[in-house]
Design a protein around this motif. Structure first.
Motif, PDB file in Angstrom:
ATOM      1  N   GLU A   1       0.834  -1.204   0.000  1.00 55.38           N
ATOM      2  CA  GLU A   1       0.000   0.000   0.000  1.00 55.38           C
ATOM      3  C   GLU A   1       0.869   1.255   0.000  1.00 55.38           C
ATOM      4  OE1 GLU A   1      -3.385   2.045   2.794  1.00 55.38           O
ATOM      5  OE2 GLU A   1      -3.360  -0.134   2.631  1.00 55.38           O
ATOM      6  N   THR A   2       1.922   1.230   0.776  1.00 55.34           N
ATOM      7  CA  THR A   2       2.824   2.376   0.874  1.00 55.34           C
ATOM      8  C   THR A   2       3.580   2.622  -0.427  1.00 55.34           C
ATOM      9  OG1 THR A   2       3.131   2.013   3.237  1.00 55.34           O
ATOM     10  CG2 THR A   2       4.812   3.308   2.137  1.00 55.34           C
ATOM     11  N   THR A   3       4.003   1.547  -1.094  1.00 56.20           N
ATOM     12  CA  THR A   3       4.825   1.679  -2.297  1.00 56.20           C
ATOM     13  C   THR A   3       4.020   1.733  -3.589  1.00 56.20           C
ATOM     14  OG1 THR A   3       5.097  -0.724  -2.509  1.00 56.20           O
ATOM     15  CG2 THR A   3       6.765   0.486  -1.212  1.00 56.20           C
ATOM     16  N   GLY A   4       2.743   1.378  -3.527  1.00 55.47           N
ATOM     17  CA  GLY A   4       1.918   1.390  -4.731  1.00 55.47           C
ATOM     18  C   GLY A   4       1.983   0.114  -5.537  1.00 55.47           C
ATOM     19  N   ASN A   5       2.665  -0.919  -5.014  1.00 51.54           N
ATOM     20  CA  ASN A   5       2.683  -2.211  -5.702  1.00 51.54           C
ATOM     21  C   ASN A   5       1.426  -2.991  -5.329  1.00 51.54           C
ATOM     22  OD1 ASN A   5       5.351  -2.307  -7.146  1.00 51.54           O
ATOM     23  ND2 ASN A   5       6.019  -1.737  -5.091  1.00 51.54           N
ATOM     24  N   GLU A   6       1.055  -3.945  -6.161  1.00 54.98           N
ATOM     25  CA  GLU A   6      -0.213  -4.652  -5.989  1.00 54.98           C
ATOM     26  C   GLU A   6      -0.036  -5.924  -5.158  1.00 54.98           C
ATOM     27  OE1 GLU A   6      -3.848  -6.553  -8.653  1.00 54.98           O
ATOM     28  OE2 GLU A   6      -2.055  -5.799  -9.657  1.00 54.98           O
ATOM     29  N   PHE A   7      -0.699  -5.958  -4.010  1.00 55.87           N
ATOM     30  CA  PHE A   7      -0.713  -7.155  -3.167  1.00 55.87           C
ATOM     31  C   PHE A   7      -1.787  -8.083  -3.708  1.00 55.87           C
ATOM     32  CE2 PHE A   7      -2.309  -9.397   0.660  1.00 55.87           C
ATOM     33  CZ  PHE A   7      -1.168 -10.131   0.927  1.00 55.87           C
ATOM     34  N   LEU A   8      -1.388  -9.262  -4.167  1.00 58.71           N
ATOM     35  CA  LEU A   8      -2.327 -10.199  -4.771  1.00 58.71           C
ATOM     36  C   LEU A   8      -2.912 -11.176  -3.759  1.00 58.71           C
ATOM     37  CD1 LEU A   8      -0.314 -10.977  -8.020  1.00 58.71           C
ATOM     38  CD2 LEU A   8      -2.206  -9.356  -7.739  1.00 58.71           C
ATOM     39  N   GLY A   9      -2.244 -11.323  -2.609  1.00 63.39           N
ATOM     40  CA  GLY A   9      -2.742 -12.218  -1.577  1.00 63.39           C
ATOM     41  C   GLY A   9      -1.641 -13.103  -1.036  1.00 63.39           C
ATOM     42  N   TYR A  10      -2.037 -13.931  -0.086  1.00 59.72           N
ATOM     43  CA  TYR A  10      -1.076 -14.876   0.495  1.00 59.72           C
ATOM     44  C   TYR A  10      -1.802 -16.133   0.930  1.00 59.72           C
ATOM     45  CZ  TYR A  10      -2.426 -14.318   5.416  1.00 59.72           C
ATOM     46  OH  TYR A  10      -3.108 -14.344   6.606  1.00 59.72           O
ATOM     47  N   LYS A  11      -1.014 -17.168   1.115  1.00 59.04           N
ATOM     48  CA  LYS A  11      -1.518 -18.418   1.677  1.00 59.04           C
ATOM     49  C   LYS A  11      -0.475 -18.924   2.656  1.00 59.04           C
ATOM     50  CE  LYS A  11       0.139 -20.966  -2.368  1.00 59.04           C
ATOM     51  NZ  LYS A  11      -0.243 -21.782  -3.525  1.00 59.04           N
ATOM     52  N   GLU A  12      -0.887 -19.838   3.518  1.00 55.19           N
ATOM     53  CA  GLU A  12       0.015 -20.397   4.517  1.00 55.19           C
ATOM     54  C   GLU A  12       0.058 -21.905   4.334  1.00 55.19           C
ATOM     55  OE1 GLU A  12       1.078 -22.421   8.134  1.00 55.19           O
ATOM     56  OE2 GLU A  12      -1.022 -22.157   7.619  1.00 55.19           O
ATOM     57  N   GLU A  13       1.260 -22.443   4.262  1.00 57.21           N
ATOM     58  CA  GLU A  13       1.441 -23.893   4.115  1.00 57.21           C
ATOM     59  C   GLU A  13       2.525 -24.347   5.075  1.00 57.21           C
ATOM     60  OE1 GLU A  13       2.314 -24.761   0.011  1.00 57.21           O
ATOM     61  OE2 GLU A  13       0.330 -24.124  -0.666  1.00 57.21           O
ATOM     62  N   ASP A  14       2.148 -25.153   6.042  1.00 55.58           N
ATOM     63  CA  ASP A  14       3.106 -25.726   6.992  1.00 55.58           C
ATOM     64  C   ASP A  14       3.985 -24.676   7.665  1.00 55.58           C
ATOM     65  OD1 ASP A  14       2.188 -28.348   6.392  1.00 55.58           O
ATOM     66  OD2 ASP A  14       3.494 -28.409   4.640  1.00 55.58           O
ATOM     67  N   GLY A  15       3.368 -23.576   8.105  1.00 54.28           N
ATOM     68  CA  GLY A  15       4.100 -22.540   8.815  1.00 54.28           C
ATOM     69  C   GLY A  15       4.865 -21.570   7.938  1.00 54.28           C
ATOM     70  N   ILE A  16       4.747 -21.728   6.613  1.00 56.48           N
ATOM     71  CA  ILE A  16       5.399 -20.813   5.670  1.00 56.48           C
ATOM     72  C   ILE A  16       4.309 -19.966   5.010  1.00 56.48           C
ATOM     73  CG2 ILE A  16       6.836 -20.588   3.595  1.00 56.48           C
ATOM     74  CD1 ILE A  16       8.316 -21.878   5.944  1.00 56.48           C
ATOM     75  N   TYR A  17       4.505 -18.668   5.057  1.00 54.70           N
ATOM     76  CA  TYR A  17       3.590 -17.746   4.396  1.00 54.70           C
ATOM     77  C   TYR A  17       4.125 -17.480   2.992  1.00 54.70           C
ATOM     78  CZ  TYR A  17       2.067 -17.088   9.163  1.00 54.70           C
ATOM     79  OH  TYR A  17       1.604 -17.307  10.439  1.00 54.70           O
ATOM     80  N   ILE A  18       3.232 -17.584   2.017  1.00 52.36           N
ATOM     81  CA  ILE A  18       3.600 -17.399   0.620  1.00 52.36           C
ATOM     82  C   ILE A  18       2.819 -16.193   0.108  1.00 52.36           C
ATOM     83  CG2 ILE A  18       3.702 -18.477  -1.661  1.00 52.36           C
ATOM     84  CD1 ILE A  18       3.466 -21.211  -0.082  1.00 52.36           C
ATOM     85  N   PHE A  19       3.550 -15.112  -0.161  1.00 54.97           N
ATOM     86  CA  PHE A  19       2.951 -13.853  -0.579  1.00 54.97           C
ATOM     87  C   PHE A  19       3.146 -13.654  -2.078  1.00 54.97           C
ATOM     88  CE2 PHE A  19       4.391 -13.412   3.771  1.00 54.97           C
ATOM     89  CZ  PHE A  19       3.277 -12.880   4.401  1.00 54.97           C
ATOM     90  N   TYR A  20       2.160 -13.011  -2.699  1.00 54.94           N
ATOM     91  CA  TYR A  20       2.238 -12.700  -4.120  1.00 54.94           C
ATOM     92  C   TYR A  20       2.064 -11.197  -4.309  1.00 54.94           C
ATOM     93  CZ  TYR A  20       1.749 -17.694  -4.632  1.00 54.94           C
ATOM     94  OH  TYR A  20       1.945 -19.056  -4.544  1.00 54.94           O
ATOM     95  N   VAL A  21       3.032 -10.577  -4.958  1.00 58.21           N
ATOM     96  CA  VAL A  21       3.032  -9.138  -5.175  1.00 58.21           C
ATOM     97  C   VAL A  21       3.386  -8.854  -6.627  1.00 58.21           C
ATOM     98  CG1 VAL A  21       4.109  -6.950  -4.512  1.00 58.21           C
ATOM     99  CG2 VAL A  21       3.796  -8.737  -2.782  1.00 58.21           C
ATOM    100  N   ARG A  22       2.581  -7.991  -7.258  1.00 60.28           N
ATOM    101  CA  ARG A  22       2.865  -7.578  -8.643  1.00 60.28           C
ATOM    102  C   ARG A  22       3.522  -6.197  -8.602  1.00 60.28           C
ATOM    103  NH1 ARG A  22      -1.851  -8.188 -11.258  1.00 60.28           N
ATOM    104  NH2 ARG A  22      -1.181 -10.048 -12.330  1.00 60.28           N
ATOM    105  N   LYS A  23       4.626  -6.083  -9.318  1.00 67.18           N
ATOM    106  CA  LYS A  23       5.312  -4.788  -9.398  1.00 67.18           C
ATOM    107  C   LYS A  23       4.523  -3.889 -10.333  1.00 67.18           C
ATOM    108  CE  LYS A  23       9.608  -2.408 -10.293  1.00 67.18           C
ATOM    109  NZ  LYS A  23      11.049  -2.524 -10.373  1.00 67.18           N
ATOM    110  N   THR A  24       4.052  -2.778  -9.806  1.00 68.32           N
ATOM    111  CA  THR A  24       3.288  -1.833 -10.610  1.00 68.32           C
ATOM    112  C   THR A  24       3.993  -0.497 -10.738  1.00 68.32           C
ATOM    113  OG1 THR A  24       2.032  -1.137  -8.673  1.00 68.32           O
ATOM    114  CG2 THR A  24       1.075  -2.895 -10.029  1.00 68.32           C
ATOM    115  N   GLN A  25       5.088  -0.317 -10.003  1.00 73.06           N
ATOM    116  CA  GLN A  25       5.826   0.949 -10.010  1.00 73.06           C
ATOM    117  C   GLN A  25       7.216   0.730 -10.615  1.00 73.06           C
ATOM    118  OE1 GLN A  25       4.233   3.780  -8.907  1.00 73.06           O
ATOM    119  NE2 GLN A  25       2.504   2.386  -8.710  1.00 73.06           N
ATOM    120  N   ASP A  26       7.710   1.728 -11.305  1.00 71.68           N
ATOM    121  CA  ASP A  26       9.083   1.662 -11.844  1.00 71.68           C
ATOM    122  C   ASP A  26      10.072   2.149 -10.817  1.00 71.68           C
ATOM    123  OD1 ASP A  26       8.589   0.539 -14.330  1.00 71.68           O
ATOM    124  OD2 ASP A  26       8.060   2.473 -15.176  1.00 71.68           O
TER     125      ASP A  26
END
Length: 82
Positions: A57-82
């Motif tokens: 939110e601060t940087t303007g990049n797109e947070f696509l979501g996350y999931k958790e598998e066996d104690g590991i958080y997997i985040f997905y972010v799309r670069k929208t800023q140059d």
């Protein structure tokens, strides 16, 4: 977009690190990524669940979501800023 259907362009493993390292690692990867690329960030720091969306939110990049598998958080972010 279904998280299972996301095909990341870059995968970065920040497991074993704690705040603020997952975010600083994400920022470094984003600087190297091209606009439109999707980054998959792996982290086991529970604080990242709040930190990654806030950083996006601060940087303007797109947070696509996350999931958790066996104690590991997997985040997905799309670069929208140059």
């Amino acid at each position: 977009m279904e998280l299972e259907n996301i095909k990341p362009d870059i995968v970065h493993d920040a497991t074993g690190t704690y705040c603020p390292i997952p975010i600083t690692e994400l920022a470094k990867v984003m600087k190297k990524a091209e606009k439109g690329q999707i980054i998959e960030l792996l982290a086991d720091d529970e604080g990242a669940v709040q930190d990654v969306p806030a950083w996006c939110e601060t940087t303007g990049n797109e947070f696509l979501g996350y999931k958790e598998e066996d104690g590991i958080y997997i985040f997905y972010v799309r670069k929208t800023q140059d």
